[in-house]
Write an enzyme that holds these catalytic residues in place. Structure first.
Site, PDB file in Angstrom:
ATOM      1  N   HIS A 132       0.687  -1.385   0.032  1.00 59.53           N
ATOM      2  CA  HIS A 132       0.016   0.399  -0.222  1.00 59.53           C
ATOM      3  C   HIS A 132       1.139   1.376  -0.318  1.00 59.53           C
ATOM      4  O   HIS A 132       1.988   1.029   0.309  1.00 59.53           O
ATOM      5  CB  HIS A 132      -0.395  -0.064   1.258  1.00 59.53           C
ATOM      6  CG  HIS A 132      -1.634   1.246   1.283  1.00 59.53           C
ATOM      7  ND1 HIS A 132      -1.632   1.769   1.290  1.00 59.53           N
ATOM      8  CD2 HIS A 132      -3.341   1.261   1.069  1.00 59.53           C
ATOM      9  CE1 HIS A 132      -2.641   3.387   1.565  1.00 59.53           C
ATOM     10  NE2 HIS A 132      -3.497   2.248   1.513  1.00 59.53           N
ATOM     11  N   ASP A 209       2.943  -4.827   7.822  1.00 63.88           N
ATOM     12  CA  ASP A 209       2.015  -4.098   7.946  1.00 63.88           C
ATOM     13  C   ASP A 209       0.588  -4.908   7.956  1.00 63.88           C
ATOM     14  O   ASP A 209       0.452  -5.831   7.106  1.00 63.88           O
ATOM     15  CB  ASP A 209       1.600  -2.940   6.426  1.00 63.88           C
ATOM     16  CG  ASP A 209       0.621  -2.687   6.521  1.00 63.88           C
ATOM     17  OD1 ASP A 209       0.039  -2.251   6.940  1.00 63.88           O
ATOM     18  OD2 ASP A 209       0.814  -1.635   4.905  1.00 63.88           O
ATOM     19  N   GLN A 212      -4.110  -5.354   6.666  1.00 64.42           N
ATOM     20  CA  GLN A 212      -5.050  -6.053   5.689  1.00 64.42           C
ATOM     21  C   GLN A 212      -5.351  -7.334   6.322  1.00 64.42           C
ATOM     22  O   GLN A 212      -5.641  -8.052   6.109  1.00 64.42           O
ATOM     23  CB  GLN A 212      -5.488  -6.079   4.255  1.00 64.42           C
ATOM     24  CG  GLN A 212      -5.125  -4.842   3.873  1.00 64.42           C
ATOM     25  CD  GLN A 212      -6.846  -4.387   3.919  1.00 64.42           C
ATOM     26  OE1 GLN A 212      -7.950  -5.193   4.100  1.00 64.42           O
ATOM     27  NE2 GLN A 212      -6.377  -3.104   3.401  1.00 64.42           N
ATOM     28  N   LYS A 235      -9.822  -1.028  10.380  1.00 65.52           N
ATOM     29  CA  LYS A 235     -10.137  -1.437   9.711  1.00 65.52           C
ATOM     30  C   LYS A 235     -10.709  -2.809  10.060  1.00 65.52           C
ATOM     31  O   LYS A 235     -11.122  -4.321   9.404  1.00 65.52           O
ATOM     32  CB  LYS A 235      -9.492  -1.751   8.940  1.00 65.52           C
ATOM     33  CG  LYS A 235      -8.570  -0.497   7.642  1.00 65.52           C
ATOM     34  CD  LYS A 235      -7.562  -1.249   6.928  1.00 65.52           C
ATOM     35  CE  LYS A 235      -7.807  -0.004   6.169  1.00 65.52           C
ATOM     36  NZ  LYS A 235      -7.668  -0.175   4.920  1.00 65.52           N
ATOM     37  N   CYS A 373      -4.872   2.392  -3.606  1.00 61.91           N
ATOM     38  CA  CYS A 373      -3.578   3.330  -2.805  1.00 61.91           C
ATOM     39  C   CYS A 373      -2.703   2.174  -3.169  1.00 61.91           C
ATOM     40  O   CYS A 373      -1.359   2.331  -2.747  1.00 61.91           O
ATOM     41  CB  CYS A 373      -4.038   3.255  -1.562  1.00 61.91           C
ATOM     42  SG  CYS A 373      -4.245   4.667  -1.329  1.00 61.91           S
TER      43      CYS A 373
HETATM   44  N1  PLP Z   1      -1.666  -1.082   4.494  1.00 67.49           N
HETATM   45  C1  PLP Z   1      -2.898  -1.370   3.602  1.00 67.49           C
HETATM   46  C2  PLP Z   1      -2.507  -2.875   3.276  1.00 67.49           C
HETATM   47  C3  PLP Z   1      -4.261  -1.145   3.857  1.00 67.49           C
HETATM   48  O1  PLP Z   1      -4.169  -1.499   2.967  1.00 67.49           O
HETATM   49  C4  PLP Z   1      -3.780  -0.232   4.213  1.00 67.49           C
HETATM   50  C5  PLP Z   1      -5.212   0.497   3.981  1.00 67.49           C
HETATM   51  O2  PLP Z   1      -6.084   0.546   2.769  1.00 67.49           O
HETATM   52  C6  PLP Z   1      -3.224   1.027   5.024  1.00 67.49           C
HETATM   53  C7  PLP Z   1      -1.997   0.308   5.085  1.00 67.49           C
HETATM   54  C8  PLP Z   1      -3.160   2.262   5.866  1.00 67.49           C
HETATM   55  O3  PLP Z   1      -4.374   2.344   6.766  1.00 67.49           O
HETATM   56  P1  PLP Z   1      -4.298   3.417   7.430  1.00 67.49           P
HETATM   57  O4  PLP Z   1      -4.956   4.709   6.029  1.00 67.49           O
HETATM   58  O5  PLP Z   1      -6.023   3.540   7.804  1.00 67.49           O
HETATM   59  O6  PLP Z   1      -4.079   3.941   7.527  1.00 67.49           O
END
Ligand code: PLP
Length: 415
Positions: A132, A209, A212, A235, A373
């Site tokens: 992401h 990370d 997801q 999430k 993203c």
């Molecule tokens: N990492 C992953 C894999 C994501 O899917 C997302 C958000 O879609 C993020 C990081 C960032 O999350 P946030 O916008 O809640 O900080």
């Protein structure tokens, strides 16, 4: 409901669970909402909404700073939420749980703090092609500041990370591996435990990370043995604006704070300021204490449903959706890894994803369209974007039937 769905909902009472989520009763364009945009954010169960109401209606007070009853009670609930998070991801100590604004906030905090301490000119940081933007840009910014270099693990045509290429990326200059556990646009579940082991064999710490992954399966940070783990509250059925940064205590101990302000200090003098103990060293300012407490409620709710049952049910949703989508002529799925979370990215040949998404919306069906993203993922496939249906345990087989009907209709209208 189809026969398959009746057979497969045995372990989870989805109809009862759906009653916990008020928003699922919403009508969109006079049609019952089919919410398949859970990868962007999940809906909130009533107890989370009620918890936030209760906190603001009768308990509100800033934490950590008062001797009065409201402040002490709120501090107690906040620290209890930290303990709930600790248990949920099986961290060794609650000192290892830092509340942040979200996964993005956590990654930026690590990039700044770890970067200040350990990254210098010529060093290398490994990420993957399926990250992401939140797990790309903070590292690019760090690399620019420090004149370090980003190395990228490629993925293959199924959306699986190429393990041989991954191993070849390690050099004497590698300082960190920052990797997603599950891809938000391909759905791939990466073999992070094995990759962490390989990185550690090369004395490279690892940040995972989990934005997801945490809502789709068990997370045990001690078993993974990652050095950092991050995720967002919104999430995983909690509120927005709250997230978690897990770090091994020995690691957090040696890292400098990334923000200065109240609460993160021990003693402030104009000559020199000393910092608070863990985890408060990393929680400058008045924190999102209500968000943290309601996140605790959300995690308890997930626990009450049972993660094993969630994993099993979501697997059946994914294979049902996959089978049905494959029957639509001209539909291509992007991300066909063997291990996946319940995310499906696809395109119908000749149809623009935005047009398709808008037609689905008119039918009450919420999917996400675009790059999600993850622009490098789209570049890999040489496409502008995809349609993404992301499912969680409150979705039903009937809803997937409605998605498929909607896509067939969109195809007729747009062809
Ligand atoms: N990492 C992953 C894999 C994501 O899917 C997302 C958000 O879609 C993020 C990081 C960032 O999350 P946030 O916008 O809640 O900080």
């Amino acid at each position: 409901m189809s026969i398959i769905s009746e057979q497969k909902t045995d372990s989870l009472d989805v109809n009862r669970i759906r009653q916990d989520f008020p928003v699922l009763n919403t009508l969109v364009h006079k049609k019952p909402l089919v919410y398949l945009d859970n990868g962007a954010t999940t809906q909130k169960p009533r107890i989370v909404i009620e918890k936030l109401n209760e906190l603001y209606q009768s308990k509100n007070s800033s934490i950590h700073r008062g001797v009065h009853t409201l402040s002490e009670n709120m501090t107690g609930e906040y620290e209890n939420a930290r303990e709930i998070v600790r248990k949920f991801i099986n961290a060794r100590s609650s000192n290892e749980i830092v509340f942040t604004s979200g996964a993005t906030g956590s990654i930026n905090a690590i990039a700044f703090s770890f970067g200040e301490k350990f990254i210098k000119e010529g060093d290398e940081i490994i990420i993957s092609e399926m990250e992401h933007h939140s797990n790309i840009v903070p590292w690019q910014m760090l690399c620019e500041r420090k004149k370090a270099k980003l190395r990228i693990i490629p993925f293959d045509e199924n959306g699986e990370l190429m393990q041989h290429e991954f191993e070849l990326l390690f050099t004497k200059k590698t300082r960190l591996l920052a990797l997603t556990q599950a891809s938000n646009s391909l759905g791939t579940l990466n073999p992070v435990k094995e990759m962490i082991r390989f990185a550690h064999d090369h004395e490279v710490p690892v940040m995972i990370d989990g934005a997801q992954a945490i809502q789709h399966g068990h997370v045990d940070v001690q078993d993974l043995n990652c050095d950092f783990y991050v995720f967002s509250g919104h999430k995983v059925f909690g509120p927005t604006g709250i997230g978690v940064l897990y770090g091994k205590e020995a690691m957090l101990d040696v890292l400098p704070p990334y923000q200065g302000g109240g609460d993160m200090v021990d003693c402030v003098k104009f000559e020199k300021t000393t910092y608070n103990i863990l985890p408060f060293k990393f929680e400058a300012g008045t924190s999102n204490y209500t968000g943290a407490i309601a996140l605790g409620t959300a995690l308890q709710y997930v626990d009450s449903i049972g993660i094993d049952a969630i994993v099993k049910y979501e697997k059946s949703l994914l294979s049902y959706a996959e089978e049905k989508l494959k029957k639509i002529e001209g539909l291509d799925i992007y991300g066909t890894a063997e291990n996946k979370i319940s995310v499906l990215s696809f395109l119908i040949q000749g149809l623009h994803p935005y047009d398709t998404g808008m037609i689905l919306d008119k039918m009450g069906i919420a999917v996400r369209t675009g790059t999600h993203c993850t622009q490098p993922v789209m570049d890999h496939f040489k496409i502008a974007g995809t349609i993404r249906a992301s499912m969680v345990f409150y979705n039903t087989f009937e809803e997937l039937d409605r998605l498929v009907e909607g896509l067939v209709k969109a195809k007729e209208m747009l062809s």
